[in-house]
Design a protein around this motif. Sequence first.
Motif, PDB file in Angstrom:
ATOM      1  N   ALA A  58       0.836  -1.206   0.000  1.00 22.07           N
ATOM      2  CA  ALA A  58       0.000   0.000   0.000  1.00 22.07           C
ATOM      3  C   ALA A  58       0.872   1.258   0.000  1.00 22.07           C
ATOM      4  N   ASP A  59       1.998   1.228   0.738  1.00 25.09           N
ATOM      5  CA  ASP A  59       2.926   2.365   0.733  1.00 25.09           C
ATOM      6  C   ASP A  59       3.489   2.579  -0.663  1.00 25.09           C
ATOM      7  N   VAL A  60       3.856   1.484  -1.324  1.00 25.06           N
ATOM      8  CA  VAL A  60       4.392   1.573  -2.688  1.00 25.06           C
ATOM      9  C   VAL A  60       3.336   2.159  -3.625  1.00 25.06           C
ATOM     10  N   ALA A  61       2.112   1.680  -3.519  1.00 26.41           N
ATOM     11  CA  ALA A  61       1.036   2.174  -4.382  1.00 26.41           C
ATOM     12  C   ALA A  61       0.783   3.666  -4.158  1.00 26.41           C
ATOM     13  N   ARG A  62       0.696   4.049  -2.891  1.00 27.47           N
ATOM     14  CA  ARG A  62       0.365   5.431  -2.547  1.00 27.47           C
ATOM     15  C   ARG A  62       1.523   6.397  -2.809  1.00 27.47           C
ATOM     16  N   GLU A  63       2.699   6.036  -2.335  1.00 29.36           N
ATOM     17  CA  GLU A  63       3.827   6.980  -2.340  1.00 29.36           C
ATOM     18  C   GLU A  63       4.707   6.926  -3.580  1.00 29.36           C
ATOM     19  N   VAL A  64       4.687   5.821  -4.304  1.00 32.84           N
ATOM     20  CA  VAL A  64       5.548   5.699  -5.483  1.00 32.84           C
ATOM     21  C   VAL A  64       4.709   5.730  -6.759  1.00 32.84           C
ATOM     22  N   ILE A  65       3.844   4.753  -6.907  1.00 37.13           N
ATOM     23  CA  ILE A  65       3.016   4.705  -8.122  1.00 37.13           C
ATOM     24  C   ILE A  65       2.073   5.908  -8.175  1.00 37.13           C
ATOM     25  N   GLY A  66       1.406   6.176  -7.062  1.00 36.76           N
ATOM     26  CA  GLY A  66       0.446   7.283  -7.018  1.00 36.76           C
ATOM     27  C   GLY A  66       1.070   8.649  -7.208  1.00 36.76           C
ATOM     28  N   LYS A  67       2.344   8.792  -6.884  1.00 41.65           N
ATOM     29  CA  LYS A  67       3.028  10.090  -7.017  1.00 41.65           C
ATOM     30  C   LYS A  67       4.047  10.095  -8.159  1.00 41.65           C
ATOM     31  N   HIS A  68       3.992   9.054  -8.985  1.00 40.23           N
ATOM     32  CA  HIS A  68       4.843   8.958 -10.177  1.00 40.23           C
ATOM     33  C   HIS A  68       6.334   9.087  -9.847  1.00 40.23           C
ATOM     34  N   LYS A  69       6.754   8.434  -8.760  1.00 39.08           N
ATOM     35  CA  LYS A  69       8.171   8.440  -8.400  1.00 39.08           C
ATOM     36  C   LYS A  69       8.846   7.205  -8.997  1.00 39.08           C
ATOM     37  N   PRO A  70      10.094   7.306  -9.388  1.00 39.18           N
ATOM     38  CA  PRO A  70      10.799   6.139  -9.924  1.00 39.18           C
ATOM     39  C   PRO A  70      11.232   5.192  -8.795  1.00 39.18           C
ATOM     40  N   PRO A  71      10.811   3.927  -8.845  1.00 37.79           N
ATOM     41  CA  PRO A  71      11.142   2.981  -7.773  1.00 37.79           C
ATOM     42  C   PRO A  71      12.641   2.750  -7.591  1.00 37.79           C
ATOM     43  N   ASP A  72      13.407   2.928  -8.644  1.00 36.77           N
ATOM     44  CA  ASP A  72      14.845   2.699  -8.530  1.00 36.77           C
ATOM     45  C   ASP A  72      15.597   3.907  -7.976  1.00 36.77           C
ATOM     46  N   ARG A  73      14.885   5.043  -7.798  1.00 37.28           N
ATOM     47  CA  ARG A  73      15.519   6.229  -7.215  1.00 37.28           C
ATOM     48  C   ARG A  73      14.763   6.736  -5.995  1.00 37.28           C
ATOM     49  N   THR A  74      13.869   5.916  -5.486  1.00 34.24           N
ATOM     50  CA  THR A  74      13.139   6.232  -4.266  1.00 34.24           C
ATOM     51  C   THR A  74      13.567   5.205  -3.229  1.00 34.24           C
ATOM     52  N   TYR A  75      13.782   5.657  -2.009  1.00 30.97           N
ATOM     53  CA  TYR A  75      14.322   4.781  -0.975  1.00 30.97           C
ATOM     54  C   TYR A  75      13.240   4.395   0.028  1.00 30.97           C
ATOM     55  N   VAL A  76      13.425   3.237   0.610  1.00 32.04           N
ATOM     56  CA  VAL A  76      12.469   2.705   1.581  1.00 32.04           C
ATOM     57  C   VAL A  76      12.193   3.723   2.683  1.00 32.04           C
ATOM     58  N   PHE A  77      13.229   4.398   3.193  1.00 31.45           N
ATOM     59  CA  PHE A  77      13.026   5.333   4.292  1.00 31.45           C
ATOM     60  C   PHE A  77      12.097   6.489   3.916  1.00 31.45           C
ATOM     61  N   GLU A  78      11.954   6.750   2.629  1.00 32.14           N
ATOM     62  CA  GLU A  78      11.082   7.834   2.177  1.00 32.14           C
ATOM     63  C   GLU A  78       9.606   7.472   2.237  1.00 32.14           C
ATOM     64  N   ILE A  79       9.287   6.185   2.192  1.00 32.09           N
ATOM     65  CA  ILE A  79       7.880   5.790   2.102  1.00 32.09           C
ATOM     66  C   ILE A  79       7.410   4.910   3.253  1.00 32.09           C
ATOM     67  N   MET A  80       8.327   4.446   4.089  1.00 34.35           N
ATOM     68  CA  MET A  80       7.963   3.503   5.155  1.00 34.35           C
ATOM     69  C   MET A  80       7.153   4.189   6.256  1.00 34.35           C
ATOM     70  N   SER A  81       6.470   3.383   7.037  1.00 38.17           N
ATOM     71  CA  SER A  81       5.798   3.850   8.247  1.00 38.17           C
ATOM     72  C   SER A  81       6.738   3.613   9.419  1.00 38.17           C
ATOM     73  N   LYS A  82       6.901   4.638  10.248  1.00 36.06           N
ATOM     74  CA  LYS A  82       7.782   4.526  11.406  1.00 36.06           C
ATOM     75  C   LYS A  82       7.499   5.685  12.334  1.00 36.06           C
ATOM     76  N   PRO A  83       7.259   5.473  13.593  1.00 34.01           N
ATOM     77  CA  PRO A  83       7.159   4.188  14.276  1.00 34.01           C
ATOM     78  C   PRO A  83       5.847   3.499  13.907  1.00 34.01           C
ATOM     79  N   ILE A  84       5.792   2.223  14.214  1.00 36.72           N
ATOM     80  CA  ILE A  84       4.594   1.442  13.917  1.00 36.72           C
ATOM     81  C   ILE A  84       4.025   0.858  15.208  1.00 36.72           C
ATOM     82  N   VAL A  85       2.797   0.411  15.118  1.00 34.02           N
ATOM     83  CA  VAL A  85       2.181  -0.297  16.234  1.00 34.02           C
ATOM     84  C   VAL A  85       2.770  -1.702  16.260  1.00 34.02           C
ATOM     85  N   THR A  86       3.257  -2.105  17.414  1.00 30.47           N
ATOM     86  CA  THR A  86       3.753  -3.472  17.588  1.00 30.47           C
ATOM     87  C   THR A  86       2.936  -4.146  18.675  1.00 30.47           C
ATOM     88  N   LEU A  87       2.947  -5.462  18.638  1.00 31.89           N
ATOM     89  CA  LEU A  87       2.228  -6.247  19.641  1.00 31.89           C
ATOM     90  C   LEU A  87       3.226  -7.081  20.426  1.00 31.89           C
TER      91      LEU A  87
END
Length: 133
Positions: A58-87
């Motif tokens: 969903a992050d890839v769809a929203r932040e990369v595909i949806g915003k027309h960013k190139p996947p090979d020049r976009t980094y995980v830290f730019e689109i990841m969720s952090k902090p997250i809910v943990t159990l």
Amino acid sequence: MTDDTVPRVEDYMSKTFYSIHRDATVHEAISLLKQHDVNSLIVDRNDEDDEIGLVTVADVAREVIGKHKPPDRTYVFEIMSKPIVTLPARMKVAYATRLLASLDLSQAVVTNESRDPIGIANRRDLIFACLDD
């Protein structure tokens, strides 16, 4: 199941999960997601004081595909969720189910006492565990 009769998250989590470094490209993340047929990757902590991150399709769809960013020049830290809910692994399934439902989350990373990821719990499996009990 654990030694007591109360169902715990650790009894119903998936112990199989995959992780990626925050400096990896989204292209690399997509490759891992496809290779392992999963919807999310845990993003490694930098150190024990850091928080766990998560990158999802969903992050890839929203932040990369949806915003027309190139996947090979976009980094995980730019689109990841952090902090997250943990159990916590020892959390009662009923409480974990309520938490995920109240936050409208479909999954959460399960952690041990040291806050290290040890699995992934998804809402569907937790709900079914509650109903089977």
